[in-house]
Design a protein around this motif. Structure first.
Motif, PDB file in Angstrom:
ATOM      1  N   LYS A  98       0.854  -1.179   0.000  1.00 58.12           N
ATOM      2  CA  LYS A  98       0.000   0.000   0.000  1.00 58.12           C
ATOM      3  C   LYS A  98       0.897   1.239   0.000  1.00 58.12           C
ATOM      4  O   LYS A  98       2.058   1.189   0.375  1.00 58.12           O
ATOM      5  CB  LYS A  98      -0.893   0.040   1.244  1.00 58.12           C
ATOM      6  N   MET A  99       0.313   2.357  -0.401  1.00 60.50           N
ATOM      7  CA  MET A  99       1.024   3.634  -0.416  1.00 60.50           C
ATOM      8  C   MET A  99       2.254   3.576  -1.319  1.00 60.50           C
ATOM      9  O   MET A  99       3.269   4.215  -1.069  1.00 60.50           O
ATOM     10  CB  MET A  99       1.415   4.072   1.001  1.00 60.50           C
ATOM     11  N   ARG A 100       2.124   2.803  -2.387  1.00 59.46           N
ATOM     12  CA  ARG A 100       3.152   2.743  -3.420  1.00 59.46           C
ATOM     13  C   ARG A 100       2.501   2.265  -4.710  1.00 59.46           C
ATOM     14  O   ARG A 100       1.600   1.423  -4.690  1.00 59.46           O
ATOM     15  CB  ARG A 100       4.318   1.844  -3.025  1.00 59.46           C
ATOM     16  N   ALA A 101       2.935   2.806  -5.837  1.00 62.45           N
ATOM     17  CA  ALA A 101       2.400   2.383  -7.133  1.00 62.45           C
ATOM     18  C   ALA A 101       3.182   3.068  -8.244  1.00 62.45           C
ATOM     19  O   ALA A 101       3.951   4.011  -8.005  1.00 62.45           O
ATOM     20  CB  ALA A 101       0.913   2.715  -7.256  1.00 62.45           C
ATOM     21  N   ARG A 102       2.952   2.587  -9.456  1.00 64.77           N
ATOM     22  CA  ARG A 102       3.496   3.234 -10.658  1.00 64.77           C
ATOM     23  C   ARG A 102       2.330   3.775 -11.475  1.00 64.77           C
ATOM     24  O   ARG A 102       1.309   3.097 -11.646  1.00 64.77           O
ATOM     25  CB  ARG A 102       4.317   2.253 -11.489  1.00 64.77           C
ATOM     26  N   PHE A 103       2.495   4.988 -11.964  1.00 60.00           N
ATOM     27  CA  PHE A 103       1.502   5.623 -12.828  1.00 60.00           C
ATOM     28  C   PHE A 103       2.188   6.060 -14.116  1.00 60.00           C
ATOM     29  O   PHE A 103       3.417   6.148 -14.174  1.00 60.00           O
ATOM     30  CB  PHE A 103       0.892   6.848 -12.131  1.00 60.00           C
ATOM     31  N   ARG A 104       1.386   6.342 -15.148  1.00 58.15           N
ATOM     32  CA  ARG A 104       1.927   6.834 -16.415  1.00 58.15           C
ATOM     33  C   ARG A 104       1.307   8.174 -16.748  1.00 58.15           C
ATOM     34  O   ARG A 104       0.085   8.333 -16.703  1.00 58.15           O
ATOM     35  CB  ARG A 104       1.673   5.828 -17.545  1.00 58.15           C
ATOM     36  N   ALA A 105       2.170   9.138 -17.059  1.00 58.09           N
ATOM     37  CA  ALA A 105       1.692  10.477 -17.387  1.00 58.09           C
ATOM     38  C   ALA A 105       0.843  10.448 -18.651  1.00 58.09           C
ATOM     39  O   ALA A 105       1.044   9.609 -19.543  1.00 58.09           O
ATOM     40  CB  ALA A 105       2.879  11.415 -17.568  1.00 58.09           C
ATOM     41  N   ASP A 106      -0.120  11.383 -18.747  1.00 57.81           N
ATOM     42  CA  ASP A 106      -0.961  11.444 -19.939  1.00 57.81           C
ATOM     43  C   ASP A 106      -0.199  12.124 -21.078  1.00 57.81           C
ATOM     44  O   ASP A 106       1.003  12.404 -20.972  1.00 57.81           O
ATOM     45  CB  ASP A 106      -2.292  12.142 -19.624  1.00 57.81           C
ATOM     46  N   ASP A 107      -0.884  12.412 -22.177  1.00 53.23           N
ATOM     47  CA  ASP A 107      -0.199  12.950 -23.357  1.00 53.23           C
ATOM     48  C   ASP A 107       0.283  14.381 -23.167  1.00 53.23           C
ATOM     49  O   ASP A 107       0.999  14.915 -24.010  1.00 53.23           O
ATOM     50  CB  ASP A 107      -1.096  12.847 -24.587  1.00 53.23           C
ATOM     51  N   ARG A 108      -0.096  15.002 -22.045  1.00 48.10           N
ATOM     52  CA  ARG A 108       0.407  16.340 -21.723  1.00 48.10           C
ATOM     53  C   ARG A 108       1.399  16.307 -20.563  1.00 48.10           C
ATOM     54  O   ARG A 108       1.734  17.342 -19.992  1.00 48.10           O
ATOM     55  CB  ARG A 108      -0.770  17.264 -21.396  1.00 48.10           C
ATOM     56  N   GLY A 109       1.882  15.110 -20.224  1.00 47.30           N
ATOM     57  CA  GLY A 109       2.863  14.960 -19.155  1.00 47.30           C
ATOM     58  C   GLY A 109       2.294  15.120 -17.765  1.00 47.30           C
ATOM     59  O   GLY A 109       3.038  15.271 -16.799  1.00 47.30           O
ATOM     60  N   ARG A 110       0.971  15.050 -17.623  1.00 42.38           N
ATOM     61  CA  ARG A 110       0.337  15.258 -16.321  1.00 42.38           C
ATOM     62  C   ARG A 110       0.122  13.920 -15.602  1.00 42.38           C
ATOM     63  O   ARG A 110      -0.057  12.879 -16.243  1.00 42.38           O
ATOM     64  CB  ARG A 110      -1.012  15.951 -16.491  1.00 42.38           C
ATOM     65  N   PHE A 111       0.116  13.957 -14.280  1.00 42.66           N
ATOM     66  CA  PHE A 111      -0.205  12.782 -13.475  1.00 42.66           C
ATOM     67  C   PHE A 111      -0.993  13.216 -12.256  1.00 42.66           C
ATOM     68  O   PHE A 111      -0.905  14.359 -11.806  1.00 42.66           O
ATOM     69  CB  PHE A 111       1.065  12.022 -13.055  1.00 42.66           C
TER      70      PHE A 111
END
Length: 287
Positions: free
Chosen positions: A166-179
């Motif tokens: 918990k309290m950990r993960a990987r995300f991928r930025a959208d096409d505008r570099g936002r997360f």
């Protein structure tokens, strides 16, 4: 090599090392001998003090296991880890600064969609984290990977007292570099101080605490992977981080938000915190 004394032994050791075939090994070995011998000459330890030092390093090694690295703690608390980090990450102007990796990263973290809550089931003040990822020219880095991890509201990481991550993960930025994602507010915490490094800190009159922070590791094609923290303004340990990891550019603050519509459209029935930070990656160094 006969009749060596305190004035001649260093040159004799350096002479022996001079025959080392690998140039880098020779340079490192010579530097170790020069500085170590200079340290001994400056301190002039008693035999008992020398034996205590050997015992201390032996116990540091014995404390190491597959879940604890006491030598890294020793390096961290003596500022060596941050010095190595600084030497290896001389950033161009405008790039986000680095700091120590820390011992609580795990490879088995989940990958979650943007907007997910990586702390589901964990008590604490809700925290909405958002930001952007770009290069030093300001170009958004679409698809950049954003790994984040942090402690809970009592200062513990999942691997310290949970079976699930918990309290950990990987995300991928959208096409505008936002997360953006949800979690809970972390807290300052002590490094493990029940071993020889803790004894050293006590003898030096130092506390074992790290200030409140959120870890980030951000990667994108053609860019140097960034490992850093975001620290929170007002934390009592900002000016005395036991591992010397705080940098002014990495300090920010929460925005306290009242119940209502969150930035991602979530309807919040309770107050929450907003943590915003924009990251700038430096170009990958070519060999």
């Amino acid at each position: 090599m006969r009749d060596l004394d305190e004035t001649t032994i260093t040159d004799e050791v350096l002479q022996a090392i001079s025959r080392t075939p690998d140039a880098r090994v020779r340079d490192v070995s010579e530097a170790i001998v020069r500085h170590l011998h200079a340290f001994v000459r400056e301190i002039e330890p008693t035999q008992a003090e020398w034996e205590f030092g050997i015992d201390f390093l032996t116990r540091v090694g014995q404390m190491c296991s597959n879940v604890r690295q006491e030598f890294i703690l020793l390096s961290d608390t003596l500022g060596v880890s941050m010095l190595v980090d600084a030497i290896n990450h001389r950033k161009p102007k405008g790039a986000t600064e680095t700091t120590v990796f820390g011992p609580f990263f795990v490879e088995q973290r989940p990958e979650l969609p943007l907007g997910a809550n990586m702390s589901t089931g964990v008590d604490g003040v809700p925290m909405f984290v958002s930001g952007t990822v770009c290069d030093v020219s300001g170009r958004p880095l679409a698809g950049a990977t954003i790994d984040s991890w942090h402690s809970d509201d009592e200062g513990f990481y999942d691997v310290q007292r949970r079976e699930d991550l918990k309290m950990r993960a990987r995300f991928r930025a959208d096409d505008r570099g936002r997360f953006w994602f949800w979690s809970v507010r972390p807290k300052f915490y002590p490094i493990p101080d029940d071993g020889p490094v803790g004894e050293m800190l006590a003898a030096q009159g130092r506390h074992p605490y790290r200030p409140e922070h959120v870890h980030f590791m951000i990667a994108a094609e053609g860019q140097e992977t960034l490992v850093t923290h975001v620290f929170i303004e007002g934390d009592p340990y900002l000016d005395s981080d036991v591992v010397f990891g705080v940098k002014n550019s990495l300090i920010t603050n929460y925005r306290e938000c009242q119940p209502g519509l969150a930035p991602d459209g979530t309807e919040m029935a309770v107050p929450y915190l907003l943590l915003e930070y924009d990251f700038v990656l430096s170009p990958e160094l070519r060999p």
